[in-house]
Design a protein around this motif. Structure first.
Motif, short mmCIF file in Angstrom:
data_model
loop_
_atom_site.label_atom_id
_atom_site.label_comp_id
_atom_site.label_asym_id
_atom_site.label_seq_id
_atom_site.Cartn_x
_atom_site.Cartn_y
_atom_site.Cartn_z
N HIS A 67 1.00 -0.90 -0.41
CA HIS A 67 -0.48 -0.22 0.14
C HIS A 67 0.95 1.27 0.22
N LEU A 68 0.87 1.96 -0.95
CA LEU A 68 1.90 3.33 -1.27
C LEU A 68 0.53 4.29 -0.83
N ASN A 69 0.89 5.13 0.19
CA ASN A 69 0.77 5.94 0.95
C ASN A 69 0.79 7.49 0.57
N HIS A 70 -0.12 7.82 -0.55
CA HIS A 70 0.38 9.26 -2.26
C HIS A 70 0.08 10.44 -1.07
N GLU A 71 0.07 11.14 0.75
CA GLU A 71 -0.16 11.93 1.07
C GLU A 71 -0.16 12.88 0.56
N LEU A 72 -1.16 12.34 -0.68
CA LEU A 72 -2.50 13.34 -1.44
C LEU A 72 -3.52 13.81 -0.31
N GLY A 94 0.33 -10.74 4.29
CA GLY A 94 1.68 -9.69 4.94
C GLY A 94 1.59 -8.45 4.62
N PHE A 95 1.73 -7.53 4.58
CA PHE A 95 2.10 -5.77 4.67
C PHE A 95 2.68 -5.18 4.36
N THR A 96 2.76 -4.25 3.63
CA THR A 96 4.04 -3.31 3.97
C THR A 96 3.95 -2.00 2.94
N SER A 97 3.70 -1.09 3.64
CA SER A 97 3.63 0.15 3.38
C SER A 97 4.32 1.40 3.19
N GLN A 98 4.58 2.28 2.37
CA GLN A 98 5.07 3.79 2.46
C GLN A 98 4.78 4.50 1.89
N ASN A 99 5.07 5.35 2.76
CA ASN A 99 5.14 6.98 2.42
C ASN A 99 5.23 7.41 0.84
N GLY A 100 4.25 7.73 0.01
CA GLY A 100 5.25 8.06 -1.62
C GLY A 100 5.46 9.74 -1.00
N GLN A 101 5.05 10.66 -0.74
CA GLN A 101 5.64 12.02 -1.04
C GLN A 101 5.61 12.65 -2.63
N VAL A 102 4.17 11.93 -2.76
CA VAL A 102 4.24 12.06 -4.38
C VAL A 102 4.35 13.17 -5.16
N ASN A 103 3.60 14.56 -4.05
CA ASN A 103 3.59 15.83 -4.67
C ASN A 103 5.18 16.74 -4.70
N LYS A 104 6.69 16.18 -3.75
CA LYS A 104 7.70 16.51 -3.94
C LYS A 104 8.05 16.20 -4.99
N PHE A 105 7.58 14.60 -5.62
CA PHE A 105 7.99 13.85 -6.80
C PHE A 105 7.97 15.07 -8.28
N LYS A 106 6.42 15.12 -7.71
CA LYS A 106 5.87 15.80 -8.90
C LYS A 106 7.00 17.61 -9.47
N GLU A 107 6.88 18.20 -7.91
CA GLU A 107 8.09 19.18 -8.69
C GLU A 107 9.62 19.03 -8.70
N ASN A 108 9.63 17.83 -8.26
CA ASN A 108 10.63 17.77 -8.54
C ASN A 108 11.48 17.52 -9.40
N SER A 112 2.99 15.70 -14.24
CA SER A 112 2.08 15.97 -13.67
C SER A 112 1.56 14.73 -12.74
N LEU A 113 0.55 15.16 -11.52
CA LEU A 113 0.60 14.44 -10.84
C LEU A 113 0.01 13.72 -10.99
N GLU A 114 -0.76 13.05 -12.49
CA GLU A 114 -1.52 11.47 -12.71
C GLU A 114 0.07 10.81 -12.98
N ASP A 115 1.28 11.40 -13.18
CA ASP A 115 2.45 10.41 -13.69
C ASP A 115 3.28 10.49 -12.77
N ALA A 116 3.79 11.15 -11.93
CA ALA A 116 3.65 11.17 -10.88
C ALA A 116 3.36 10.38 -9.62
N SER A 117 2.11 9.84 -9.31
CA SER A 117 1.57 9.30 -9.10
C SER A 117 1.56 7.95 -9.12
N VAL A 120 6.27 6.50 -9.04
CA VAL A 120 5.46 6.41 -7.01
C VAL A 120 5.24 4.95 -6.81
N ARG A 121 4.79 4.89 -7.59
CA ARG A 121 4.22 3.83 -7.38
C ARG A 121 4.74 2.40 -7.86
N TYR A 122 4.96 2.35 -9.19
CA TYR A 122 6.02 1.07 -9.81
C TYR A 122 7.03 1.43 -9.27
#
Length: 306
Positions: A67-72, A94-108, A112-117, A120-122
């Motif tokens: 599960h990716l937490n997109h933090e959006l 079994g369960f693994t999660s990660q905070n995605g910081q998608v907005n940060k990836f988008k800006e850096n 687009s937000l869609e592409d960034a999401s 980061v998921r991949y």
């Protein structure tokens, strides 16, 4: 039988599970294979998780949820993570999660937000697959997602590759590591995953951002498809049929391209050599595809060219 020509109909739990089992069997997944299941908490991924869990004795597939937490969406995003975690605990999965910081990836990366999401998921999926020594990542893409993808590709002018849409199995490379996206729900509609969740008394998480028409895919789903249905109420069936036809044509074309490539191109240590006389005898399509294959081999992708 052509499943894509059938009209939408309610599915019993058993019928839904059987379609999933058929998809797994058609892909010839090895019993005992570990599959990472991407679960957001929405109806599609929840239905996928529960069906894989229900049918595990038939398929022999082992599952681990990512599960990716997109933090959006602030607290809502955190609530999604907590909910999925609780479901996995209940199912003893079994369960693994990660905070995605998608907005940060988008800006850096100026995407687009869609592409960034998606990127980061991949990256998360690839990292988790490597950690768990597997290559299989199952996602809940449905027939409706397929239709939206085909329309997006048509608008981008991406040719036959775009018309064929998504495949049940797609191998991707992230950080020099291959992983395979597995889409077992491509013959199942979004309304049927929602009904499956209702029949199993599963509480689904609702992502309000899916109604934001500033996002291209959302606008296609909310505005374009209903408009196209005023011209052809069966437009979804027509587009999926087009996808199947395009895929068959492309398979034949790829066979011809591969044959021509092997006859015309020589692969050397740090460059490619092309027999120009033989190259000039080819059709325009084969010429372009040969050049595309060479470019992809040299730079690793075809972004900006397709």
């Amino acid at each position: 039988m052509d499943n894509y020509l059938k009209l939408s109909r309610p599915l019993t739990i058993e019928q839904f599970d059987r379609l999933l089992i058929n998809s797994i069997n058609e892909c010839e997944l090895v019993k005992g294979s570990l599959v990472i299941v991407g679960v957001s908490g929405g109806p599609d991924s929840l239905a996928l998780l529960h069906s894989l869990h229900r049918t595990r004795s038939d398929t022999g597939i082992e599952i681990h949820v990512g599960h990716l937490n997109h933090e959006l969406r602030g607290k809502e995003s955190q609530s999604d993570l907590t909910y999925v975690s609780q479901i996995c605990k209940k199912l003893n999965v079994g369960f693994t999660s990660q905070n995605g910081q998608v907005n940060k990836f988008k800006e850096n990366n100026h995407v687009s937000l869609e592409d960034a999401s998606r990127i980061v998921r991949y990256k998360f999926s690839s990292k988790l697959a490597k950690k768990l020594c597997t290559q299989l990542v199952a996602v809940g893409h449905t027939r409706d997602d397929q239709v939206e993808t085909i329309l997006m590709n048509i608008m981008r002018g991406s040719g036959l590759n775009g018309l064929k849409g998504m495949k049940v199995l797609t191998t991707r490379e992230i950080n020099s590591k291959d992983f395979t996206l597995f889409r077992p729900l491509l013959n199942i509609e979004r309304s049927q995953t929602l009904e499956y969740c209702k029949l199993n008394n599963l509480q689904v998480r609702i992502d309000e951002s899916n109604t934001n028409t500033d996002i291209t895919r959302n606008r296609i789903r909310i505005e374009l498809i209903p408009y196209l249905q005023t011209f052809n109420p069966s437009i979804k069936n027509a587009l999926v049929k087009l996808s199947k036809i395009s895929s068959n044509v492309l398979d034949e074309a790829n066979h011809n391209v591969k044959k021509a490539f092997n006859n015309i191109v020589s692969i050397n240590t740090n460059h490619f050599s092309i027999n120009i006389d033989k190259f000039n005898l080819q059709t325009e399509y084969i010429k372009i595809e040969i050049l595309m294959q060479i470019i992809k081999s040299l730079r690793g992708n075809l972004r900006g060219l397709e």
